[in-house]
Every structure is written in structure tokens, then in C-alpha cells.
Design a protein around this motif. Sequence first.
Motif, PDB file in Angstrom:
ATOM      1  N   ALA A 230       0.832  -1.209   0.000  1.00 22.09           N
ATOM      2  CA  ALA A 230       0.000   0.000   0.000  1.00 22.09           C
ATOM      3  C   ALA A 230       0.866   1.257   0.000  1.00 22.09           C
ATOM      4  CB  ALA A 230      -0.941  -0.005   1.199  1.00 22.09           C
ATOM      5  N   VAL A 231       1.938   1.242   0.768  1.00 21.55           N
ATOM      6  CA  VAL A 231       2.840   2.397   0.808  1.00 21.55           C
ATOM      7  C   VAL A 231       3.496   2.599  -0.557  1.00 21.55           C
ATOM      8  CG1 VAL A 231       4.939   3.346   1.848  1.00 21.55           C
ATOM      9  CG2 VAL A 231       3.258   2.169   3.280  1.00 21.55           C
ATOM     10  N   LEU A 232       3.942   1.518  -1.168  1.00 27.10           N
ATOM     11  CA  LEU A 232       4.551   1.626  -2.496  1.00 27.10           C
ATOM     12  C   LEU A 232       3.540   2.164  -3.516  1.00 27.10           C
ATOM     13  CD1 LEU A 232       6.652  -1.663  -2.511  1.00 27.10           C
ATOM     14  CD2 LEU A 232       7.538   0.697  -2.453  1.00 27.10           C
ATOM     15  N   GLN A 233       2.291   1.702  -3.451  1.00 28.82           N
ATOM     16  CA  GLN A 233       1.250   2.185  -4.366  1.00 28.82           C
ATOM     17  C   GLN A 233       0.981   3.678  -4.178  1.00 28.82           C
ATOM     18  OE1 GLN A 233      -0.474   0.935  -7.058  1.00 28.82           O
ATOM     19  NE2 GLN A 233       1.187  -0.554  -6.870  1.00 28.82           N
ATOM     20  N   LYS A 234       0.938   4.128  -2.924  1.00 25.61           N
ATOM     21  CA  LYS A 234       0.730   5.566  -2.661  1.00 25.61           C
ATOM     22  C   LYS A 234       1.838   6.384  -3.311  1.00 25.61           C
ATOM     23  CE  LYS A 234      -1.785   5.651   1.698  1.00 25.61           C
ATOM     24  NZ  LYS A 234      -2.795   6.689   1.577  1.00 25.61           N
ATOM     25  N   SER A 235       3.061   5.879  -3.251  1.00 25.25           N
ATOM     26  CA  SER A 235       4.198   6.622  -3.807  1.00 25.25           C
ATOM     27  C   SER A 235       4.157   6.648  -5.334  1.00 25.25           C
ATOM     28  CB  SER A 235       5.520   6.049  -3.308  1.00 25.25           C
ATOM     29  OG  SER A 235       5.802   4.811  -3.905  1.00 25.25           O
ATOM     30  N   VAL A 236       3.542   5.642  -5.946  1.00 22.56           N
ATOM     31  CA  VAL A 236       3.432   5.591  -7.399  1.00 22.56           C
ATOM     32  C   VAL A 236       2.265   6.452  -7.885  1.00 22.56           C
ATOM     33  CG1 VAL A 236       2.910   4.049  -9.350  1.00 22.56           C
ATOM     34  CG2 VAL A 236       4.527   3.327  -7.584  1.00 22.56           C
ATOM     35  N   LYS A 237       1.153   6.404  -7.171  1.00 21.97           N
ATOM     36  CA  LYS A 237      -0.061   7.116  -7.588  1.00 21.97           C
ATOM     37  C   LYS A 237      -0.073   8.580  -7.151  1.00 21.97           C
ATOM     38  CE  LYS A 237      -2.928   3.025  -7.774  1.00 21.97           C
ATOM     39  NZ  LYS A 237      -4.109   2.343  -7.280  1.00 21.97           N
ATOM     40  N   GLY A 238       0.817   8.957  -6.252  1.00 21.50           N
ATOM     41  CA  GLY A 238       0.890  10.328  -5.753  1.00 21.50           C
ATOM     42  C   GLY A 238       2.326  10.649  -5.403  1.00 21.50           C
ATOM     43  N   THR A 239       2.495  11.474  -4.394  1.00 22.10           N
ATOM     44  CA  THR A 239       3.829  11.849  -3.928  1.00 22.10           C
ATOM     45  C   THR A 239       3.936  11.511  -2.449  1.00 22.10           C
ATOM     46  OG1 THR A 239       3.893  13.674  -5.506  1.00 22.10           O
ATOM     47  CG2 THR A 239       5.468  13.739  -3.689  1.00 22.10           C
ATOM     48  N   THR A 240       4.976  10.793  -2.093  1.00 27.47           N
ATOM     49  CA  THR A 240       5.228  10.437  -0.701  1.00 27.47           C
ATOM     50  C   THR A 240       6.557  11.045  -0.292  1.00 27.47           C
ATOM     51  OG1 THR A 240       3.971   8.381  -0.904  1.00 27.47           O
ATOM     52  CG2 THR A 240       5.531   8.503   0.907  1.00 27.47           C
ATOM     53  N   VAL A 241       6.555  11.644   0.899  1.00 32.31           N
ATOM     54  CA  VAL A 241       7.784  12.231   1.424  1.00 32.31           C
ATOM     55  C   VAL A 241       8.132  11.565   2.754  1.00 32.31           C
ATOM     56  CG1 VAL A 241       7.428  14.453   0.289  1.00 32.31           C
ATOM     57  CG2 VAL A 241       6.604  14.118   2.635  1.00 32.31           C
ATOM     58  N   VAL A 242       9.415  11.592   3.076  1.00 33.23           N
ATOM     59  CA  VAL A 242       9.877  11.092   4.360  1.00 33.23           C
ATOM     60  C   VAL A 242      10.628  12.207   5.073  1.00 33.23           C
ATOM     61  CG1 VAL A 242       9.999   8.658   3.701  1.00 33.23           C
ATOM     62  CG2 VAL A 242      11.997  10.118   3.374  1.00 33.23           C
ATOM     63  N   ALA A 243      10.570  12.169   6.396  1.00 37.44           N
ATOM     64  CA  ALA A 243      11.340  13.087   7.232  1.00 37.44           C
ATOM     65  C   ALA A 243      12.476  12.286   7.843  1.00 37.44           C
ATOM     66  CB  ALA A 243      10.454  13.678   8.321  1.00 37.44           C
ATOM     67  N   ARG A 244      13.658  12.882   7.816  1.00 35.49           N
ATOM     68  CA  ARG A 244      14.832  12.228   8.381  1.00 35.49           C
ATOM     69  C   ARG A 244      15.524  13.166   9.378  1.00 35.49           C
ATOM     70  NH1 ARG A 244      16.531   7.946   4.784  1.00 35.49           N
ATOM     71  NH2 ARG A 244      15.482   8.159   2.787  1.00 35.49           N
ATOM     72  N   VAL A 245      16.090  12.560  10.380  1.00 33.71           N
ATOM     73  CA  VAL A 245      16.989  13.249  11.293  1.00 33.71           C
ATOM     74  C   VAL A 245      18.248  12.395  11.360  1.00 33.71           C
ATOM     75  CG1 VAL A 245      17.411  13.896  13.692  1.00 33.71           C
ATOM     76  CG2 VAL A 245      15.230  14.445  12.636  1.00 33.71           C
ATOM     77  N   SER A 246      19.369  13.002  11.061  1.00 31.17           N
ATOM     78  CA  SER A 246      20.659  12.293  11.034  1.00 31.17           C
ATOM     79  C   SER A 246      20.579  11.031  10.177  1.00 31.17           C
ATOM     80  CB  SER A 246      21.111  11.947  12.455  1.00 31.17           C
ATOM     81  OG  SER A 246      21.232  13.117  13.230  1.00 31.17           O
ATOM     82  N   GLY A 247      19.846  11.102   9.077  1.00 31.51           N
ATOM     83  CA  GLY A 247      19.727  10.001   8.132  1.00 31.51           C
ATOM     84  C   GLY A 247      18.651   8.983   8.442  1.00 31.51           C
ATOM     85  N   ALA A 248      18.136   8.978   9.659  1.00 31.73           N
ATOM     86  CA  ALA A 248      17.115   8.002  10.054  1.00 31.73           C
ATOM     87  C   ALA A 248      15.722   8.528   9.713  1.00 31.73           C
ATOM     88  CB  ALA A 248      17.198   7.720  11.546  1.00 31.73           C
ATOM     89  N   ILE A 249      14.885   7.661   9.143  1.00 31.74           N
ATOM     90  CA  ILE A 249      13.518   8.038   8.815  1.00 31.74           C
ATOM     91  C   ILE A 249      12.698   8.096  10.103  1.00 31.74           C
ATOM     92  CG2 ILE A 249      11.391   7.329   7.632  1.00 31.74           C
ATOM     93  CD1 ILE A 249      13.186   6.135   5.442  1.00 31.74           C
ATOM     94  N   ILE A 250      12.080   9.265  10.332  1.00 27.53           N
ATOM     95  CA  ILE A 250      11.289   9.468  11.546  1.00 27.53           C
ATOM     96  C   ILE A 250       9.850   9.876  11.243  1.00 27.53           C
ATOM     97  CG2 ILE A 250      13.297   9.994  12.960  1.00 27.53           C
ATOM     98  CD1 ILE A 250      12.341  13.008  12.684  1.00 27.53           C
ATOM     99  N   GLY A 251       9.517  10.038   9.948  1.00 28.38           N
ATOM    100  CA  GLY A 251       8.160  10.422   9.579  1.00 28.38           C
ATOM    101  C   GLY A 251       7.905  10.198   8.110  1.00 28.38           C
ATOM    102  N   ILE A 252       6.618  10.174   7.756  1.00 30.00           N
ATOM    103  CA  ILE A 252       6.205   9.938   6.370  1.00 30.00           C
ATOM    104  C   ILE A 252       4.845  10.575   6.151  1.00 30.00           C
ATOM    105  CG2 ILE A 252       5.163   7.707   6.963  1.00 30.00           C
ATOM    106  CD1 ILE A 252       5.957   6.791   4.081  1.00 30.00           C
ATOM    107  N   GLY A 253       4.532  10.881   4.905  1.00 30.30           N
ATOM    108  CA  GLY A 253       3.206  11.360   4.520  1.00 30.30           C
ATOM    109  C   GLY A 253       3.077  11.333   3.011  1.00 30.30           C
ATOM    110  N   SER A 254       1.826  11.288   2.524  1.00 34.38           N
ATOM    111  CA  SER A 254       1.571  11.208   1.088  1.00 34.38           C
ATOM    112  C   SER A 254       0.525  12.223   0.666  1.00 34.38           C
ATOM    113  CB  SER A 254       1.073   9.806   0.715  1.00 34.38           C
ATOM    114  OG  SER A 254       2.055   8.837   0.975  1.00 34.38           O
ATOM    115  N   ALA A 255       0.617  12.641  -0.592  1.00 29.08           N
ATOM    116  CA  ALA A 255      -0.386  13.511  -1.206  1.00 29.08           C
ATOM    117  C   ALA A 255      -0.749  12.930  -2.563  1.00 29.08           C
ATOM    118  CB  ALA A 255       0.149  14.921  -1.375  1.00 29.08           C
ATOM    119  N   ARG A 256      -2.043  12.985  -2.857  1.00 31.49           N
ATOM    120  CA  ARG A 256      -2.538  12.567  -4.172  1.00 31.49           C
ATOM    121  C   ARG A 256      -3.714  13.473  -4.498  1.00 31.49           C
ATOM    122  NH1 ARG A 256      -5.264   6.845  -5.944  1.00 31.49           N
ATOM    123  NH2 ARG A 256      -5.444   7.377  -8.158  1.00 31.49           N
TER     124      ARG A 256
END
Length: 156
Positions: free
Chosen positions: A49-75
Motif C-alpha cells: 500500500a505504501v509503495l502504491q501511494k508513492s506511485v499514484k501520488g507523492t510520498t515524502v519522508v522526514a529524516r533526522v541524522s539520516g534516520a527516517i522518523i516520519g512519512i506522509g503522502s499527497a494525491r
Amino acid sequence: MASIEISRFDASDIDDVYNLMQSTISKCYSGIYPQNAVKFFQDMYTREAVLQKSVKGTTVVARVSGAIIGIGSARGNEISGVFVSIEFQGNGVGREIMRSLEKIIIEAGEHYCSLSVSLPSFNFYKSLNYNEFVEKAIDVGDGQKLHYWQAGKKLA
């Protein structure tokens, strides 16, 4: 806290993102929602589902010191799947993700943004000036309900 970096989701991030989402759902939704509702959320946010959201819209991640600490999508004009690791909630990470997603929506020519609001995130979205909260519910079995709201706001 080190600076927050927002970047586009890459498929190679899927394991970190999936683990973040599942952990956040477990920690933030358990005790607030009934067990079937927590499972409903966990089943909704699979790797696929996450991969599909990224293909059908735009998904961004938040990183601190390279580690992913957040995510969100827009379509289109809809934002979904915004999660911030519980250890980083309340530090502006969610706000940065939302600014980035709202900007993507504006750049696509939309002037209104909508989203679904869970119980744990209600005050967060209110603080971002989302309004028109319309209560909804999904029957998740065994007489249990998942309560949420549809909300939106005009974008500049």
C-alpha cells in the motif's frame, strides 16, 4: 534535535517506513481505539500500500541524522498516511511533513486540501487550521467502530 530533512520517498526506504508506521499505529492507537480498529489501520498500511501511494501520488519522508522518523503522502488534493515516530512527536516533524505536502498540492494547482483525521491526531490538525471536521465511523467487526473525521482547509 538535529535538523529535519524532508525528501521524496524511495522504494529502498520501504522497510524503515513500514516499521515506523506499524510501530506508530501500535503505540498511538492502542488504548484509544478498539483492537479491531488498530488492526484495521495496521492492515491498511502494508508495504504494498505504501509503495502504491508513492506511485499514484507523492510520498515524502522526514529524516533526522539520516534516520527516517516520519512519512506522509499527497494525491490530488488529499493528504494521507502521515505518521511520525512517537519519539519525535511534538518536535515539529509533523508540521514539516504537512508543509511539504501542502506545497506539493498547491504546485499541482489545487487550492483546497482534505484529509482523514484519527483520534490521536485531531488536535494536531486543528493546530494546523484544518476545519470542517465531519465525524465518520467504520464498522470494524465485533460491534467495534473506528471513529475518525474528514477535514480540510483552503491553501494559500
